[in-house]
Design a protein around this motif. Structure first.
Motif, PDB file in Angstrom:
ATOM      1  N   ALA A 189      -9.096  -3.790  -5.889  1.00 43.51           N
ATOM      2  CA  ALA A 189      -8.344  -3.919  -4.647  1.00 43.51           C
ATOM      3  C   ALA A 189      -8.765  -2.850  -3.645  1.00 43.51           C
ATOM      4  O   ALA A 189      -9.002  -3.138  -2.467  1.00 43.51           O
ATOM      5  CB  ALA A 189      -6.848  -3.825  -4.929  1.00 43.51           C
ATOM      6  N   TRP A 190      -8.855  -1.604  -4.097  1.00 43.41           N
ATOM      7  CA  TRP A 190      -9.273  -0.527  -3.198  1.00 43.41           C
ATOM      8  C   TRP A 190     -10.724  -0.696  -2.757  1.00 43.41           C
ATOM      9  O   TRP A 190     -11.083  -0.363  -1.622  1.00 43.41           O
ATOM     10  CB  TRP A 190      -9.081   0.835  -3.858  1.00 43.41           C
ATOM     11  N   LYS A 191     -11.553  -1.217  -3.630  1.00 43.48           N
ATOM     12  CA  LYS A 191     -12.953  -1.457  -3.256  1.00 43.48           C
ATOM     13  C   LYS A 191     -13.045  -2.485  -2.146  1.00 43.48           C
ATOM     14  O   LYS A 191     -13.825  -2.340  -1.197  1.00 43.48           O
ATOM     15  CB  LYS A 191     -13.745  -1.916  -4.483  1.00 43.48           C
ATOM     16  N   ALA A 192     -12.231  -3.528  -2.246  1.00 40.26           N
ATOM     17  CA  ALA A 192     -12.220  -4.559  -1.205  1.00 40.26           C
ATOM     18  C   ALA A 192     -11.696  -3.995   0.111  1.00 40.26           C
ATOM     19  O   ALA A 192     -12.256  -4.248   1.184  1.00 40.26           O
ATOM     20  CB  ALA A 192     -11.369  -5.736  -1.650  1.00 40.26           C
ATOM     21  N   LEU A 193     -10.611  -3.230   0.036  1.00 40.70           N
ATOM     22  CA  LEU A 193     -10.031  -2.669   1.254  1.00 40.70           C
ATOM     23  C   LEU A 193     -10.931  -1.603   1.872  1.00 40.70           C
ATOM     24  O   LEU A 193     -10.870  -1.373   3.082  1.00 40.70           O
ATOM     25  CB  LEU A 193      -8.659  -2.063   0.943  1.00 40.70           C
ATOM     26  N   SER A 194     -11.765  -0.963   1.054  1.00 45.04           N
ATOM     27  CA  SER A 194     -12.646   0.080   1.590  1.00 45.04           C
ATOM     28  C   SER A 194     -13.665  -0.504   2.562  1.00 45.04           C
ATOM     29  O   SER A 194     -14.157   0.202   3.444  1.00 45.04           O
ATOM     30  CB  SER A 194     -13.371   0.812   0.453  1.00 45.04           C
ATOM     31  N   GLY A 195     -13.973  -1.809   2.407  1.00 40.88           N
ATOM     32  CA  GLY A 195     -14.870  -2.454   3.368  1.00 40.88           C
ATOM     33  C   GLY A 195     -14.274  -2.463   4.753  1.00 40.88           C
ATOM     34  O   GLY A 195     -14.975  -2.296   5.759  1.00 40.88           O
ATOM     35  N   HIS A 196     -12.962  -2.633   4.836  1.00 43.40           N
ATOM     36  CA  HIS A 196     -12.274  -2.598   6.124  1.00 43.40           C
ATOM     37  C   HIS A 196     -12.323  -1.194   6.713  1.00 43.40           C
ATOM     38  O   HIS A 196     -12.422  -1.023   7.922  1.00 43.40           O
ATOM     39  CB  HIS A 196     -10.811  -3.018   5.955  1.00 43.40           C
TER      40      HIS A 196
ATOM     41  N   ALA B 130      -7.885  -3.798 -11.854  1.00 40.73           N
ATOM     42  CA  ALA B 130      -7.395  -4.567 -10.702  1.00 40.73           C
ATOM     43  C   ALA B 130      -7.164  -3.665  -9.496  1.00 40.73           C
ATOM     44  O   ALA B 130      -7.467  -4.023  -8.367  1.00 40.73           O
ATOM     45  CB  ALA B 130      -6.106  -5.308 -11.076  1.00 40.73           C
ATOM     46  N   SER B 131      -6.624  -2.468  -9.747  1.00 41.72           N
ATOM     47  CA  SER B 131      -6.376  -1.534  -8.655  1.00 41.72           C
ATOM     48  C   SER B 131      -7.678  -1.056  -8.033  1.00 41.72           C
ATOM     49  O   SER B 131      -7.803  -0.958  -6.808  1.00 41.72           O
ATOM     50  CB  SER B 131      -5.581  -0.323  -9.161  1.00 41.72           C
TER      51      SER B 131
ATOM     52  N   ILE C 138       0.841  -1.204   0.000  1.00 42.30           N
ATOM     53  CA  ILE C 138       0.000   0.000   0.000  1.00 42.30           C
ATOM     54  C   ILE C 138       0.873   1.249   0.000  1.00 42.30           C
ATOM     55  O   ILE C 138       0.617   2.205  -0.747  1.00 42.30           O
ATOM     56  CB  ILE C 138      -0.947   0.007   1.214  1.00 42.30           C
ATOM     57  N   TYR C 139       1.909   1.248   0.830  1.00 40.72           N
ATOM     58  CA  TYR C 139       2.759   2.437   0.945  1.00 40.72           C
ATOM     59  C   TYR C 139       3.429   2.769  -0.392  1.00 40.72           C
ATOM     60  O   TYR C 139       3.433   3.929  -0.823  1.00 40.72           O
ATOM     61  CB  TYR C 139       3.813   2.225   2.023  1.00 40.72           C
ATOM     62  N   LEU C 140       3.964   1.760  -1.058  1.00 38.69           N
ATOM     63  CA  LEU C 140       4.618   1.997  -2.346  1.00 38.69           C
ATOM     64  C   LEU C 140       3.607   2.389  -3.419  1.00 38.69           C
ATOM     65  O   LEU C 140       3.902   3.179  -4.310  1.00 38.69           O
ATOM     66  CB  LEU C 140       5.397   0.754  -2.778  1.00 38.69           C
ATOM     67  N   HIS C 141       2.408   1.838  -3.324  1.00 43.78           N
ATOM     68  CA  HIS C 141       1.360   2.153  -4.294  1.00 43.78           C
ATOM     69  C   HIS C 141       1.007   3.635  -4.278  1.00 43.78           C
ATOM     70  O   HIS C 141       0.669   4.204  -5.319  1.00 43.78           O
ATOM     71  CB  HIS C 141       0.108   1.326  -3.969  1.00 43.78           C
ATOM     72  N   ILE C 142       1.091   4.265  -3.121  1.00 40.66           N
ATOM     73  CA  ILE C 142       0.701   5.674  -3.025  1.00 40.66           C
ATOM     74  C   ILE C 142       1.889   6.631  -2.993  1.00 40.66           C
ATOM     75  O   ILE C 142       1.691   7.845  -2.994  1.00 40.66           O
ATOM     76  CB  ILE C 142      -0.166   5.932  -1.772  1.00 40.66           C
ATOM     77  N   SER C 143       3.111   6.107  -2.976  1.00 40.15           N
ATOM     78  CA  SER C 143       4.239   7.011  -2.727  1.00 40.15           C
ATOM     79  C   SER C 143       5.422   6.876  -3.666  1.00 40.15           C
ATOM     80  O   SER C 143       6.226   7.806  -3.768  1.00 40.15           O
ATOM     81  CB  SER C 143       4.756   6.810  -1.291  1.00 40.15           C
ATOM     82  N   SER C 144       5.561   5.754  -4.361  1.00 43.16           N
ATOM     83  CA  SER C 144       6.824   5.502  -5.064  1.00 43.16           C
ATOM     84  C   SER C 144       6.608   5.024  -6.504  1.00 43.16           C
ATOM     85  O   SER C 144       5.967   3.993  -6.734  1.00 43.16           O
ATOM     86  CB  SER C 144       7.643   4.467  -4.295  1.00 43.16           C
TER      87      SER C 144
ATOM     88  N   GLN D  31      -0.994  -7.466  -3.551  1.00 41.47           N
ATOM     89  CA  GLN D  31      -0.098  -7.722  -4.680  1.00 41.47           C
ATOM     90  C   GLN D  31      -0.531  -6.923  -5.912  1.00 41.47           C
ATOM     91  O   GLN D  31       0.313  -6.420  -6.668  1.00 41.47           O
ATOM     92  CB  GLN D  31      -0.071  -9.222  -5.002  1.00 41.47           C
ATOM     93  N   GLN D  32      -1.837  -6.801  -6.118  1.00 43.50           N
ATOM     94  CA  GLN D  32      -2.326  -6.014  -7.243  1.00 43.50           C
ATOM     95  C   GLN D  32      -1.916  -4.554  -7.108  1.00 43.50           C
ATOM     96  O   GLN D  32      -1.507  -3.913  -8.086  1.00 43.50           O
ATOM     97  CB  GLN D  32      -3.853  -6.140  -7.333  1.00 43.50           C
ATOM     98  N   LEU D  33      -2.019  -4.028  -5.895  1.00 43.87           N
ATOM     99  CA  LEU D  33      -1.628  -2.638  -5.661  1.00 43.87           C
ATOM    100  C   LEU D  33      -0.133  -2.449  -5.874  1.00 43.87           C
ATOM    101  O   LEU D  33       0.307  -1.450  -6.449  1.00 43.87           O
ATOM    102  CB  LEU D  33      -2.018  -2.203  -4.245  1.00 43.87           C
ATOM    103  N   ASP D  34       0.642  -3.412  -5.423  1.00 42.09           N
ATOM    104  CA  ASP D  34       2.095  -3.306  -5.558  1.00 42.09           C
ATOM    105  C   ASP D  34       2.522  -3.361  -7.023  1.00 42.09           C
ATOM    106  O   ASP D  34       3.434  -2.649  -7.443  1.00 42.09           O
ATOM    107  CB  ASP D  34       2.759  -4.435  -4.769  1.00 42.09           C
ATOM    108  N   GLN D  35       1.856  -4.196  -7.793  1.00 44.02           N
ATOM    109  CA  GLN D  35       2.222  -4.346  -9.200  1.00 44.02           C
ATOM    110  C   GLN D  35       1.859  -3.118 -10.032  1.00 44.02           C
ATOM    111  O   GLN D  35       2.569  -2.770 -10.982  1.00 44.02           O
ATOM    112  CB  GLN D  35       1.540  -5.584  -9.780  1.00 44.02           C
ATOM    113  N   SER D  36       0.783  -2.438  -9.690  1.00 44.57           N
ATOM    114  CA  SER D  36       0.339  -1.313 -10.518  1.00 44.57           C
ATOM    115  C   SER D  36       0.939   0.026 -10.088  1.00 44.57           C
ATOM    116  O   SER D  36       1.233   0.865 -10.935  1.00 44.57           O
ATOM    117  CB  SER D  36      -1.191  -1.201 -10.490  1.00 44.57           C
TER     118      SER D  36
END
Length: 362
Positions: A194-201, A190-191, A169-175, A231-236
């Motif tokens: 992933a964010w839709k799934a995490l938004s439930g949390h 895919a991204s 997550i950190y690299l997805h938003i910063s690097s 992994q999807q967030l990291d890859q994109s």
């Protein structure tokens, strides 16, 4: 002969790999090339020098990850207390945490573990209550309720570390070293998933009330699904690439708009030569801006308006560190508004140029 063929094949394979990597990288750098070519063509045709007066750093400047970590107090259980729970599967979950791997859990694994632990605490309490009263049972129940209370209190902090300390997550938003390309290589779908799934949390912890009530309502993804989304967030690295593209466009468009304004003052469309010049300017607009820059900007807008609503709730969380929320708000709101303003003013300048000869009767 075989050795020669193998060497030849190896060389071809390396060249193919280099071509694929270079092509992918060039596509993700294309918007910078297009913007610079656009500036160069305008400056070359008009003879007006572009002044680099509106500098916007291309650096995202995210807060350091270590500064975002929440300190969580350790809760200990002695062997006697663990033995008393032998009729529950809770002792297996606790034992898992105390293995060599369990003591070095990644933030996502720790988060999944804490959810499982709370579930097991509730299940164990239910099993003991079904056994009936008894001094020993009552004592264990009190201990379980105490642990459950402590763990519920800690869970939002565990979630905060999951969001801020997970490398993916950190690299997805910063690097990132590249920009969006506006095609399937951006991994937008895919991204977004992933964010839709995490938004439930997020919904559980932004207004943290009853853990079990919210968990039962939301049906959170399994630990395996969480890891897949990470992994999807990291890859994109999509958000970082979006925000870097946003900054680049803001910078270069703000530096280019004064050229259009100066040209507008000089070209009053008072003769056929000036009218012909505006025709050429329109061609430059179409070839460089409309077909390349504006088309990618449309993809950037699409990405933003579909992903931003999934990420923005993080900025309202009472649990996440202020510097983390400020960073997200700066990218999603402040910088995006600056980008929209730069694009709007730039297009309005072009509209004034195109309208100039429409008002003349040559």
């Amino acid at each position: 002969m075989l050795v020669t063929n193998v060497k030849h094949f190896t060389v071809l394979l390396i060249l193919f790999f280099v071509f694929v990597v270079t092509t992918g990288c060039s596509k993700q750098q294309q918007i910078e090339n297009d913007l610079l070519a656009y500036q160069s063509r305008l400056s070359g045709f008009t003879g007006i020098k572009i002044q680099q007066q509106n500098q916007v750093s291309a650096q995202l400047n995210a807060p350091l990850k270590n500064s975002l970590k929440q300190n969580i107090e350790q809760i200990y259980i002695n062997l006697r207390e663990l033995y008393a729970l032998q009729d529950c599967t809770l002792n297996q979950v606790v034992a898992q945490r105390n293995t060599a791997l369990g003591k070095m859990q990644l933030p996502s694994k720790r988060y999944s573990y804490e959810i499982a632990l709370l579930e097991e605490l509730a299940n164990c309490k239910a099993q003991l209550l079904a056994k009936g009263d008894g001094e020993n049972v009552s004592s264990i129940l009190n201990q379980l309720e105490n642990w459950e209370k402590q763990k519920k209190k800690q869970l939002p902090l565990v979630w905060s570390n999951f969001i801020t300390q997970s490398d993916e997550i950190y690299l997805h938003i910063s690097s990132t070293s590249s920009y969006i390309s506006g095609d399937e290589e951006d991994n937008f779908i895919a991204s977004k998933q992933a964010w839709k799934a995490l938004s439930g949390h997020m919904e559980v912890f932004i207004s943290f009330q009853s853990f079990r009530e919210n968990i039962d309502k939301l049906g959170l993804p399994s630990p395996e699904k969480i890891e897949q989304h990470l992994q999807q967030l990291d890859q994109s690295r999509l958000l970082a690439r979006m925000w870097k593209t946003q900054l680049l466009m803001t910078n270069l468009l703000n530096n280019t708009t004064p050229l259009l304004e100066e040209y507008l003052l000089a070209n009053t469309c008072s003769n056929s030569k000036q009218a012909d010049d505006i025709v050429i300017m329109r061609n430059i607009f179409t070839m460089f801006f409309a077909e390349k820059i504006q088309s990618l900007a449309a993809e950037l807008n699409k990405y933003h308006y579909q992903i931003a609503p999934l990420v923005l709730p993080l900025t309202e969380s009472d649990i996440l560190p202020s510097s983390y929320k400020d960073y997200l708000k700066r990218q999603l709101v402040t910088n995006h508004n600056a980008y929209k303003s730069a694009m709007k003013i730039h297009i309005e300048s072009w509209q004034q140029i195109f309208a100039r000869c429409a008002q003349k009767n040559i």
